[in-house]
Write a protein that holds these residues in place. Structure first.
Motif, mmCIF file in Angstrom:
data_model
loop_
_atom_site.group_PDB
_atom_site.id
_atom_site.type_symbol
_atom_site.label_atom_id
_atom_site.label_comp_id
_atom_site.label_asym_id
_atom_site.label_seq_id
_atom_site.Cartn_x
_atom_site.Cartn_y
_atom_site.Cartn_z
ATOM 1 N N UNK A 187 -32.925 37.248 -4.452
ATOM 2 C CA UNK A 187 -33.609 36.065 -4.990
ATOM 3 C C UNK A 187 -33.151 34.830 -4.222
ATOM 4 N N UNK A 188 -34.087 33.962 -3.901
ATOM 5 C CA UNK A 188 -33.793 32.760 -3.123
ATOM 6 C C UNK A 188 -33.179 31.693 -4.027
ATOM 7 N N UNK A 189 -32.029 31.200 -3.629
ATOM 8 C CA UNK A 189 -31.348 30.124 -4.365
ATOM 9 C C UNK A 189 -31.457 28.855 -3.541
ATOM 10 N N UNK A 190 -32.505 28.044 -3.794
ATOM 11 C CA UNK A 190 -32.751 26.843 -2.997
ATOM 12 C C UNK A 190 -33.423 25.783 -3.869
ATOM 13 N N UNK A 191 -32.646 25.145 -4.770
ATOM 14 C CA UNK A 191 -33.230 24.176 -5.714
ATOM 15 C C UNK A 191 -33.883 22.967 -5.046
ATOM 16 N N UNK A 192 -33.556 22.709 -3.785
ATOM 17 C CA UNK A 192 -34.146 21.557 -3.096
ATOM 18 C C UNK A 192 -35.667 21.665 -3.017
ATOM 19 N N UNK A 193 -36.192 22.888 -2.975
ATOM 20 C CA UNK A 193 -37.636 23.112 -2.887
ATOM 21 C C UNK A 193 -38.076 23.984 -4.067
ATOM 22 N N UNK A 194 -38.613 23.383 -5.125
ATOM 23 C CA UNK A 194 -39.009 24.156 -6.319
ATOM 24 C C UNK A 194 -40.047 25.228 -6.021
ATOM 25 N N UNK A 195 -40.850 25.052 -4.953
ATOM 26 C CA UNK A 195 -41.865 26.044 -4.613
ATOM 27 C C UNK A 195 -41.251 27.310 -4.025
ATOM 28 N N UNK A 196 -40.046 27.194 -3.499
ATOM 29 C CA UNK A 196 -39.369 28.325 -2.868
ATOM 30 C C UNK A 196 -38.277 28.884 -3.769
ATOM 31 N N UNK A 197 -37.611 28.012 -4.502
ATOM 32 C CA UNK A 197 -36.495 28.417 -5.365
ATOM 33 C C UNK A 197 -36.949 29.473 -6.373
ATOM 34 N N UNK A 198 -36.230 30.596 -6.405
ATOM 35 C CA UNK A 198 -36.583 31.670 -7.315
ATOM 36 C C UNK A 198 -37.488 32.720 -6.712
ATOM 37 N N UNK A 199 -38.018 32.468 -5.503
ATOM 38 C CA UNK A 199 -38.766 33.505 -4.797
ATOM 39 C C UNK A 199 -37.814 34.619 -4.359
ATOM 40 N N UNK A 200 -38.388 35.651 -3.731
ATOM 41 C CA UNK A 200 -37.583 36.771 -3.247
ATOM 42 C C UNK A 200 -37.762 36.945 -1.747
ATOM 43 N N UNK A 201 -36.689 37.407 -1.086
ATOM 44 C CA UNK A 201 -36.747 37.666 0.350
ATOM 45 C C UNK A 201 -36.100 39.012 0.663
ATOM 46 N N UNK A 202 -36.573 39.619 1.754
ATOM 47 C CA UNK A 202 -35.908 40.810 2.291
ATOM 48 C C UNK A 202 -34.806 40.289 3.206
ATOM 49 N N UNK A 203 -33.570 40.370 2.739
ATOM 50 C CA UNK A 203 -32.474 39.660 3.403
ATOM 51 C C UNK A 203 -31.679 40.524 4.365
ATOM 52 N N UNK A 204 -31.802 41.869 4.265
ATOM 53 C CA UNK A 204 -30.997 42.673 5.178
ATOM 54 C C UNK A 204 -31.146 44.165 4.938
ATOM 55 N N UNK A 205 -30.347 44.925 5.710
ATOM 56 C CA UNK A 205 -30.358 46.383 5.649
ATOM 57 C C UNK A 205 -28.924 46.885 5.607
ATOM 58 N N UNK A 206 -28.646 47.733 4.658
ATOM 59 C CA UNK A 206 -27.353 48.449 4.630
ATOM 60 C C UNK A 206 -27.597 49.855 5.188
ATOM 61 N N UNK A 207 -26.831 50.207 6.207
ATOM 62 C CA UNK A 207 -27.005 51.477 6.900
ATOM 63 C C UNK A 207 -26.139 52.562 6.272
ATOM 64 N N UNK A 208 -26.758 53.701 5.947
ATOM 65 C CA UNK A 208 -26.024 54.826 5.393
ATOM 66 C C UNK A 208 -26.049 54.839 3.886
ATOM 67 N N UNK A 209 -25.570 55.951 3.334
ATOM 68 C CA UNK A 209 -25.517 56.070 1.883
ATOM 69 C C UNK A 209 -24.467 55.123 1.303
ATOM 70 N N UNK A 210 -24.667 54.734 0.046
ATOM 71 C CA UNK A 210 -23.713 53.833 -0.602
ATOM 72 C C UNK A 210 -22.353 54.490 -0.688
ATOM 73 N N UNK A 211 -21.314 53.663 -0.567
ATOM 74 C CA UNK A 211 -19.949 54.174 -0.643
ATOM 75 C C UNK A 211 -19.530 54.385 -2.088
#
Length: 310
Positions: free
Chosen positions: A286-310
């Motif tokens: 979830x996007x944490x950016x209160x400066x822009x109410x139109x964006x704050x609270x949206x969702x982003x694909x932020x990254x990739x974890x490689x491999x099975x969870x530890x």
């Protein structure tokens, strides 16, 4: 001693010595109320005394000794506003006051004022990099987002910014970097909801649409790393296209998000990417950016974890 003090035959230095002797005696006896009454009465009746900064500093310390921090704050601030600076054992009285005020003040707007004054008046006595960070956090706590961003930018410009550590903010540099870079970006990769992001990514995987996946990836601080790596490692921030990873592969995904998902973060388990590390967890945030109410609270694909969870 009070009768001696009232005598007109004493010069300035003699009166200073006598006042200090009386004050020290009261303090040593822990007669804080007597000390406060004595010093405040003297200051009120002798507004031109060049040592009033010192007398009020002792007054403020007496209130601190009694646990009366709000009253102590008043007197420390009064010294800054009404009394000329004074060297006390080689230290600036105003600098001492600002240090004390930073420690005891509970009001963000007041702390902002004190941090700014420390930076502008005593840059040689403080770590300005650390103070820029602390000031930016205070602006953020006070919802002054424009000022917070400006101050975070000043913090990031300092050569030692990556090494600064303060209690309670273990990821300060990473958060500052992300906030400033995100502010300067287009932000056009975010989705209004987690479900919309999840469905778009799954559809792109089903259709082997690597171009769509490249569009959906966050353009600021997108990472690809193992579960043991740090998001700030240089290797985890390398830019890449999904094309080479999807070509000729049969990529699959779980129907449901991982059970470790929560209202602010989500994980989608996928597999089939390569023979060495076939499992990738796509990380949504979830996007944490209160400066822009139109964006704050949206969702982003932020990254990739490689491999099975530890």
């Amino acid at each position: 001693m009070q009768s001696l003090l009232d005598s007109q035959t004493f010069n300035g230095k003699q009166k200073y010595s006598l006042i200090k002797q009386i004050a020290d005696t009261l303090r040593d006896e822990k007669d804080y109320q007597g000390l406060i009454l004595f010093l405040t009465d003297w200051v009120d009746n002798n507004p031109d005394d060049m040592y009033n900064s010192y007398w009020l500093l002792m007054t403020a310390d007496a209130y601190l000794a009694q646990g009366a921090e709000p009253v102590a704050e008043y007197y420390f601030d009064r010294i800054l506003q009404q009394c000329p600076d004074l060297l006390i054992k080689g230290n600036s009285a105003h600098f001492i006051c600002l240090q004390k005020l930073i420690q005891i003040s509970k009001t963000p707007s007041h702390r902002i004022k004190y941090f700014n004054e420390l930076i502008s008046r005593f840059p040689q006595n403080v770590n300005t990099t650390e103070l820029y960070l602390r000031l930016a956090l205070e602006y953020q706590n006070d919802s002054q987002w424009s000022q917070a961003l400006k101050t975070y930018s000043l913090f990031l410009e300092q050569p030692d910014a990556t090494t600064i550590q303060i209690a309670g903010e273990p990821d300060a540099y990473k958060n500052a970097r992300h906030l400033v870079d995100f502010n300067n970006s287009s932000k056009d990769w975010t989705f209004e909801s987690l479900s919309a992001l999840e469905e778009a990514v799954k559809k792109a995987i089903r259709n082997y649409d690597w171009r769509a996946l490249d569009r959906y990836k966050a353009k600021v601080n997108f990472f690809s790393m193992s579960w043991k790596q740090d998001e700030n490692d240089a290797n985890s921030q390398e830019e890449f296209s999904m094309y080479s990873w999807m070509r000729g592969k049969r990529i699959r995904y779980n129907d449901a998000l991982d059970e470790a998902s929560n209202p602010n973060e989500a994980y989608l388990r996928t597999w089939g990417w390569n023979s060495y590390v076939p499992v990738w967890y796509l990380y949504f945030r979830k996007v944490d950016f209160p400066l822009d109410p139109d964006i704050h609270g949206n969702w982003e694909w932020a990254g990739i974890y490689l491999g099975n969870k530890l």
